[in-house]
Design an enzyme around this catalytic site. Structure first.
Site, short mmCIF file in Angstrom:
data_model
loop_
_atom_site.label_atom_id
_atom_site.label_comp_id
_atom_site.label_asym_id
_atom_site.label_seq_id
_atom_site.Cartn_x
_atom_site.Cartn_y
_atom_site.Cartn_z
N ARG A 111 -4.03 11.10 -10.34
CA ARG A 111 -3.23 11.28 -11.24
C ARG A 111 -3.97 11.18 -13.07
O ARG A 111 -4.94 10.52 -12.53
CB ARG A 111 -1.61 10.80 -11.38
CG ARG A 111 -2.85 8.78 -11.20
CD ARG A 111 -1.09 8.34 -10.99
NE ARG A 111 -1.50 7.06 -10.86
CZ ARG A 111 -0.96 5.89 -10.94
NH1 ARG A 111 0.94 6.23 -11.21
NH2 ARG A 111 -1.03 4.74 -11.34
N GLU A 150 1.96 6.57 -17.72
CA GLU A 150 1.01 4.49 -18.66
C GLU A 150 -0.61 5.21 -19.31
O GLU A 150 -0.91 4.95 -18.47
CB GLU A 150 0.85 4.09 -17.12
CG GLU A 150 1.60 3.48 -16.23
CD GLU A 150 1.70 2.90 -15.28
OE1 GLU A 150 2.30 2.25 -14.42
OE2 GLU A 150 0.43 3.04 -14.05
N GLU A 325 8.95 -0.56 -15.17
CA GLU A 325 8.65 -0.26 -13.39
C GLU A 325 8.77 -2.41 -13.22
O GLU A 325 7.56 -3.08 -13.60
CB GLU A 325 7.17 0.11 -12.87
CG GLU A 325 7.44 1.43 -13.52
CD GLU A 325 6.38 1.77 -12.66
OE1 GLU A 325 5.47 1.54 -12.06
OE2 GLU A 325 6.14 3.04 -13.08
N GLU A 373 0.85 6.50 -2.12
CA GLU A 373 1.63 5.06 -2.12
C GLU A 373 2.55 4.75 -1.28
O GLU A 373 3.79 4.00 -1.00
CB GLU A 373 2.56 4.70 -3.31
CG GLU A 373 1.43 5.23 -5.12
CD GLU A 373 2.32 5.16 -5.96
OE1 GLU A 373 3.41 5.24 -5.90
OE2 GLU A 373 1.92 4.51 -7.31
#
Length: 653
Positions: A111, A150, A325, A373
């Site tokens: 990403r 982010e 988050e 993840e």
């Protein structure tokens, strides 16, 4: 307490309907509503799912998911999916990929694999954001938007691509107009670095044998910061036009440092950040012991967490923020990922509220059974069973947490450009901007005091009793003007390296402090970078304080012009020289000594009639309105002013 008439903290969860079968969506939405959640964040990594091929959109799955959340009574925060350009886009335009500091292209397969400066990628982002905002901008269930995800995280703020180099050259020409001005500002006469053409200037990576010119690095960071801000603004403009009644935010990360968050936050409605208290322990880096990390291995360190809360509350002048988050079980990305202690999720939620959170969104709903993840937990496990965090969230009563103002009497000044130039030449392996900043901040928090963390220019917006600048290394003319005005009415405390750099990153020709010379009344005599095994003894100048103090890592000594010495060094090369000085309302602390700084802060508070509280290890106080949250990060019960506080918990008094 009855807070029924006041808005209170709201809760939510990050969900990924594209990760599970559609038959599970309605079940999940009903479970989320039953848990007391109000918001669901979705969509931030779904570009490929939305647009499987260039120009061919599949909206049906997202339409269905949003409708199901709406039927369950949940509001949606919709993320723009620009953090994950799909494979077909990279195949068509490989030049959008970022280049790392070793000139290696960051390939597809993870990403944030894009260059913020790429005009092609910006055009593609405008296209997908326009399509999403057109379709969902006025959907009754869409409460707001999160831009990208982010920004700048994981080393992605800077790209050293040909596109970025050309953009940097143009940025420099716009800033300096002439090469003579640039050469003077960067000090390029040193090591024969002088430029005679804009095209000779490259990005500051792979610069031969030694480090790059620090002024060049500073400007490159400014350029990359501007590229991120411009990249986000493209999305903000589209969403404002097509979804004018919905909020826009962004989820920043722990100790985000690679771009100027004050500028990046300016056009957001509020800021958000992603809180992982246990993984956050790794951000202690070299300055804290393994013993401390072990002590807080299952709760996170209270001051690291609160420091980030206070940073993000201060980005827009003290407005409420969101935790977009919130860790609710074990994470997957740190060096070590212990399970949180029982009660930690509830404690973190209460702590977030006490520092100004309006909403806490847990990551994630259901643990992933695929890809990077897999090892990261959620409120529910991979097979759908409720995990430990789910139980704690079910026990929360958000009515206990009204959204009332925080009124801090102390401000701590923070500046990203000071950070960038400090960390270019820290002069000590165990020092960094955050290490020095944290030392002052933690001392204030250990005394039970609330703080606002603000940019120096924001001093014009509020009045404080005490202003502390732990590491304000770079002082521009504009900042100097504000500091001088503040010092006329407000007690101020400055830490080491204050005003040691000009706006271009050079040392002032008149030496440290020249930008604020009349405020401090001192000149730098010398500085001393101490090995971890070295200490420097400090004693009071007038013997009123009978204690002796030890400085570690860094000491500065000062020559007195109009100031007076409060403490001086009693041994070593700087023996007899001033370590702490004062002139009118301004104090300068040149020694990094936790005990000494704590003494000085307490002395200031006595003078200013600010009540302090000597807190036990692992106990913290936070005040929101008339409410005081007592937090116990220890894994044993503590007694505090007549209250018994169980392990890893909090009470409101």
């Amino acid at each position: 307490m009855n807070h029924a008439s006041l808005p209170c903290l709201t809760l939510g969860v990050c969900d990924y309907p594209e990760h599970v079968e559609a038959t599970q969506w309605q079940i999940h939405a009903q479970q989320q509503k039953a848990l007391g959640l109000a918001f669901v964040r979705i969509g931030e990594f779904s570009w490929q799912k939305i647009e499987p091929q260039s120009g061919k959109f599949d909206w049906q799955w997202l339409d269905d998911a949003i409708d199901i959340y709406q039927q369950a009574g949940l509001k949606v925060v919709l993320g723009t999916p620009t953090a994950t350009p799909p494979a077909w886009l990279v195949e068509s335009y490989p030049e959008i990929l970022a280049v790392d500091e070793n000139n290696q292209v960051k390939k597809f397969g993870s990403r944030r694999h894009y260059d913020h400066a790429s005009p092609i990628y910006r055009k593609e982002c405008q296209r997908i954001v326009t399509a999403m905002a057109t379709r969902y901008g006025k959907h009754p269930s869409v409460a707001g938007w999160q831009t990208d995800n982010e920004l700048g995280h994981e080393g992605t703020a800077q790209s050293y691509s040909a596109t970025s180099v050309i953009g940097f050259q143009q940025w420099l020409e716009n800033k300096y107009s002439s090469l003579d001005a640039l050469n003077a500002s960067w000090g390029t006469v040193f090591w024969s670095q002088t430029y005679s053409s804009w095209s000779q200037i490259s990005s500051p990576n792979l610069t031969a044998v030694r480090q790059a010119n620090p002024s060049q690095v500073l400007d490159f960071k400014r350029y990359c910061s501007d590229m991120i801000i411009d990249f986000q603004q493209l999305q903000i403009d589209i969403i404002r036009a097509l979804s004018p009644e919905r909020f826009i935010t962004h989820n920043f990360v722990i100790f985000a440092s690679e771009f100027d968050l004050y500028k990046a936050s300016k056009n957001l409605d509020f800021v958000a950040w992603d809180s992982y208290p246990i993984g956050m322990l790794e951000y202690f880096a070299t300055w804290e012991s393994e013993e401390i990390k072990t002590r807080y291995a299952r709760t996170g360190h209270p001051d690291l967490v609160s420091l980030n809360h206070d940073i993000y509350r201060g980005l827009k002048g003290g407005t409420d923020f969101w935790v977009m988050e919130q860790q609710c079980g074990h994470a997957n990305w740190a060096q070590y990922n212990p399970l949180p202690a029982d009660g930690a999720v509830k404690l973190w939620t209460a702590q977030a509220w006490a520092h100004g959170a309006q909403s806490v969104i847990y990551f994630r709903w259901r643990a992933s059974h695929m890809a990077q993840e897999i090892m990261h937990s959620g409120l529910r496990q991979q097979d759908g069973r409720a995990d430990r965090g789910h139980k704690e969230v079910s026990e929360l009563s958000t009515q206990m947490y009204p959204l009332v103002p925080i009124k801090a009497k102390i401000a701590i000044l923070h500046d990203y450009e000071s950070m960038w130039i400090y960390d270019q030449q820290p002069h000590n392996l165990k020092l960094s901007y955050w290490a020095q900043f944290y030392q002052f901040y933690s001392i204030v928090r250990r005394l039970g005091l609330d703080v606002d963390i603000i940019h120096p220019l924001d001093l014009t917006k509020n009045t404080y009793s005490l202003v502390i600048a732990p590491a304000l290394t770079l002082v521009s003319d504009e900042v100097a003007k504000v500091l001088k005005a503040t010092a006329k009415t407000t007690k101020m405390m400055f830490g080491p390296r204050t005003a040691f750099r000009t706006e271009s990153g050079l040392v002032p020709k008149d030496g440290q402090f020249s930008a604020i010379a009349e405020m401090v009344g001192i000149k730098l005599a010398n500085f001393d970078s101490l090995r971890p095994t070295l200490t420097q003894e400090i004693v009071p100048f007038d013997k009123v304080d009978e204690n002796q103090y030890q400085a570690k890592l860094w000491c500065e000594s000062y020559e007195l012009i109009t100031a007076k010495a409060l403490y001086h060094y009693s041994e070593g090369p700087m023996s007899g020289k001033a370590a702490v000085t004062e002139l009118d309302k301004v104090m300068v602390v040149g020694a990094l000594s936790q005990q000494l700084i704590s003494t000085l802060v307490k002395q200031c508070c006595v003078e200013l009639e600010i009540t302090t509280e000597e807190l036990a290890e692992g106990v913290r106080l936070s005040h929101r309105g008339d409410h005081c949250l007592v937090q116990n990060f220890n894994q044993h019960t503590v007694e505090f002013v007549g209250h018994s506080i169980p392990a890893v918990s909090s009470i409101i008094k």
